[in-house]
Every structure is written in C-alpha cells, then in structure tokens.
Motif scaffolding. Structure first.
Motif, PDB file in Angstrom:
ATOM      1  N   THR A 274      51.197  33.757   4.392  1.00 21.18           N
ATOM      2  CA  THR A 274      51.466  32.719   5.102  1.00 21.18           C
ATOM      3  C   THR A 274      52.370  31.833   4.180  1.00 21.18           C
TER       4      THR A 274
ATOM      5  N   ARG B 192      55.077  28.211   3.836  1.00 26.66           N
ATOM      6  CA  ARG B 192      55.121  26.971   4.352  1.00 26.66           C
ATOM      7  C   ARG B 192      56.383  26.358   4.368  1.00 26.66           C
TER       8      ARG B 192
ATOM      9  N   THR C 212      52.925  34.524   9.192  1.00 25.68           N
ATOM     10  CA  THR C 212      52.516  33.190   9.791  1.00 25.68           C
ATOM     11  C   THR C 212      53.250  32.147   8.987  1.00 25.68           C
ATOM     12  N   TRP C 213      53.738  31.033   9.687  1.00 24.37           N
ATOM     13  CA  TRP C 213      54.486  30.274   9.014  1.00 24.37           C
ATOM     14  C   TRP C 213      53.790  28.698   9.256  1.00 24.37           C
ATOM     15  N   LEU C 214      53.744  27.807   8.457  1.00 25.57           N
ATOM     16  CA  LEU C 214      53.108  26.689   8.556  1.00 25.57           C
ATOM     17  C   LEU C 214      54.198  25.462   8.625  1.00 25.57           C
TER      18      LEU C 214
ATOM     19  N   PHE D 139      56.557  27.115  17.208  1.00 29.05           N
ATOM     20  CA  PHE D 139      55.621  26.567  16.487  1.00 29.05           C
ATOM     21  C   PHE D 139      54.615  25.923  17.289  1.00 29.05           C
TER      22      PHE D 139
ATOM     23  N   LEU E 261      48.106  23.003  15.455  1.00 24.23           N
ATOM     24  CA  LEU E 261      46.853  23.500  14.920  1.00 24.23           C
ATOM     25  C   LEU E 261      45.987  22.552  14.442  1.00 24.23           C
TER      26      LEU E 261
ATOM     27  N   VAL F 150      44.901  31.537   9.909  1.00 22.02           N
ATOM     28  CA  VAL F 150      46.199  30.982   9.618  1.00 22.02           C
ATOM     29  C   VAL F 150      46.529  30.680   7.898  1.00 22.02           C
TER      30      VAL F 150
ATOM     31  N   SER G  57      51.506  25.873  13.424  1.00 24.54           N
ATOM     32  CA  SER G  57      51.849  27.260  12.819  1.00 24.54           C
ATOM     33  C   SER G  57      52.699  28.166  13.729  1.00 24.54           C
TER      34      SER G  57
ATOM     35  N   SER H 291      53.301  32.476  14.205  1.00 27.31           N
ATOM     36  CA  SER H 291      53.050  33.754  13.781  1.00 27.31           C
ATOM     37  C   SER H 291      54.284  34.804  14.229  1.00 27.31           C
TER      38      SER H 291
END
Length: 374
Positions: free
Chosen positions: A96, A98, A129-131, A150, A153, A205, A326, A328
C-alpha cells in the motif's frame, strides 16, 4: 488545480536536485487547501531533502528503510516543470502506497495531475493499493481523485487541544494502572489492537503486519538523532489487559521541547474500552506540562464516534476535515492471485485433475502378437 483544458506533459521523470525549488513552490501553494499543518510539514521535509540530498540519492539505489524518503516524479512541458507528485510506502510490505502531495501549475488543469497519478500506478509495481487524503473543501482535488478511480474510505477530522485545555485536563490523575512502555517485543500486541480498532475494509487497505510496529537499530539511531536536532521526543505506551492478555489502548506522543510547533499524538483504543479516551488524554496532558505550552493535535475517523464525541465534549477545536480515499490496482492483485493458484499444484492434490497436454506417440500394435509355435 484549475479545471481548464491543458496539453499532456511531454516528459515525466524522477525528481532531481535542481527541481527542489520549483517543487517547494508548487507544494506550498497546494498545501494551503489540504490537511492541518500540511504546508509546514512539506516545507520542513523539502528542507531536509535539500540538506541531505546526496545521502538520500545514494540510499535510493538499494533496499533500506530510507530508500523512499523522497519518492516522486515531475512533469515537464517545454523544458519547464509544470507539476510534481510525492509518494511514500504506507506499510513495510510496500503493498500500500500513499500519495503525499500532487501539485500542478494553475493553468495546467487536471490533465497533468492525472498523468502523474497514472505514471505512479504503472511505475511502482509493488503497490497494489493507493491511499490519498484530500481536504473536503478542495473540490478540484476530490474530482481529480474520483476521476482516477479513488473511492471513499473514511472521513478524518483533525482536532487541536489548546494549552489552556491541556492544563485543565492535567489537574486530574488518570486511572491507568497497567500503562507500560512499548518495545519491539510488544509489536504483536499493538498489531492486534490496531486491527481490532478499524473496520475490515480499512484494515484490508492498510495491510499492516506486526513488523510495521517494530523499530530496527538503524531507524532507532536515526530517530534519536532527529529528535535531538529538531528538539522533540517520542513517548509511547500501551494499556495491558491481564485477563485477556491483550493491549486495549495505545498512545504515541510527539512532544516538542522548545514550543516551536504543536505536539501531535497517535491514539488507538479498542472499541470495547472507550472509557480509556479520558484517561489517555489526561495522561498526555500531564506529559506536555513539563515543556513550553503548545497545542496538541489529535486525529479521529468517522468510525470512531466515541472519540469524536469525547473531543467535542471537552471543547477541542476542529482544525481540518479530510476524506481518506483508496484505489486498488486490480490487475496487480489478479496477477498475484494467479501466481498463488499455480503454486497449489492441483494435479497433485486431486488425482482426477491432470494438466492437458498432447499425447506422446508410442509403439502401439493394432493387432495381437502372433503366438509362437512350440
């Protein structure tokens, strides 16, 4: 970020030293609409990178805890930097990542920002996964991230406890008989508490593991040096429940020694033990009384209603409201799952399932062999 139509960037490349002044200008302007203290943190981080650029660049070439201290890319149009993005791994497993900041020229619109995001999605192959956490009032940023896949979340609220409020809270003695210092041996307890304090989707996540809560020797030495140079210290403790043999509360306080910046705290409480919020807050209030008065910043999520209700009750101030989102990378998850299935060797588990293959030619007679005469 303006919404005007703009040309795609001609080049997207990694950040270099001569880009830092331009990046600081872009990030500082964009941080004004983001979370609390984001502008100060971005400026301080860039100054550190400028001071130690040579060391950071060398460490980025081989695996180490600081190889991603400043990961990012810049977009160029007509040999001029028109946008930049900074990303960081969110967990030790690097599954993951960010998005720390995205900033483009006012005349570039969302085209350049979208190209920067998509470049990171493709270039950083480890990230599944990106935040990202934009401010809810930054409509352009919200539109940009929704356009690039996105999804919502959690809602995050940033609170500030004034020095007067902290002094008032410190008058009471907290009831914390089992407050223990944190060490690497307690990483599994803190991990169990962390997973129990959040919904399943957020837990999936974040993808944290016990080693995310450990500090190795190199990190410990660098953190000690950083605390000494920047005049702050980190104090951690957790509340242990002897009957359940589990941690039910955890606090990590970043205390500023010279009063130059606000204190900050990370607070985790088990949902079944919400009575710990007043006790841990009082404990933090007492810890900051020995240093010059300064406010204390705490974060809460919308899946922590008891924490938000308590902070409202004691008179804490809301200073920022953000939306955690988030995304994916579904094809990376699918490829990983396929690799795992191939390793199961189903033909060895179920004898009836054999891999299909072309028959191997053999010597097969179409008539019975003649019988030998005696």
């Amino acid at each position: 970020m303006a919404s005007s139509v703009a040309r795609p960037p001609s080049t997207i490349r990694p950040i270099q030293f001569h880009d830092l002044d331009r990046i600081e200008e872009l990030f500082t302007a964009a941080a004004l609409l983001d979370a609390a203290d984001r502008g100060n943190r971005v400026a301080s981080h860039l100054q550190t990178i400028r001071r130690w650029y040579g060391v950071v660049k060398v460490m980025s070439f081989f695996p180490n805890p600081f190889q991603d201290v400043f990961s990012g890319y810049v977009a160029e149009q007509d040999n001029r930097v028109c946008g930049a993005i900074q990303v960081m791994p969110f967990n030790r497993a690097r599954t993951t990542w960010r998005v720390e900041q995205v900033a483009v020229d006012s005349g570039c619109g969302q085209v350049v920002a979208s190209h920067l995001l998509r470049h990171c999605f493709e270039a950083i192959w480890e990230a599944r996964t990106w935040l990202v956490e934009p401010n809810i009032n930054n409509k352009d940023a919200l539109a940009l991230y929704r356009q690039n896949g996105f999804q919502h979340l959690a809602h995050m609220t940033y609170w500030s406890l004034s020095p007067q409020l902290l002094q008032s809270l410190a008058q009471r003695e907290p009831s914390l008989p089992n407050l223990l210092p944190v060490s690497n041996a307690d990483a599994h307890l803190i991990y169990q508490l962390d997973t129990a304090s959040m919904p399943p989707l957020v837990r999936q996540v974040f993808d944290r593991h016990p080693h995310d809560f450990k500090v190795d020797l190199v990190n410990s030495l660098i953190n000690t040096a950083d605390q000494w140079f920047n005049h702050h210290e980190v104090i951690s403790g957790y509340v242990f429940e002897p009957q359940r043999k589990a941690a039910i509360g955890y606090v990590q306080l970043h205390r500023c020694k010279n009063g130059s910046q606000p204190h900050s705290a990370q607070l985790t409480v088990h949902p079944a033990y919400t009575w710990l919020y007043p006790e841990l807050t009082t404990q933090m209030a007492q810890m900051v009384q020995v240093v010059p008065p300064q406010s204390l910043h705490v974060t809460s999520a919308d899946y922590q209603p008891e924490r938000e209700a308590y902070l409202e009750q004691i008179g804490a101030d809301r200073i920022a409201h953000t939306l955690m989102m988030s995304r994916s990378i579904w094809h990376k998850v699918r490829e990983t799952r396929l690799v795992g299935l191939e390793n199961l060797q189903l033909s060895g588990v179920l004898r009836g399932f054999q891999p299909t293959h072309k028959p191997v030619p053999g010597r097969i007679n179409s008539y019975p062999p003649s019988r030998r005469q005696p």
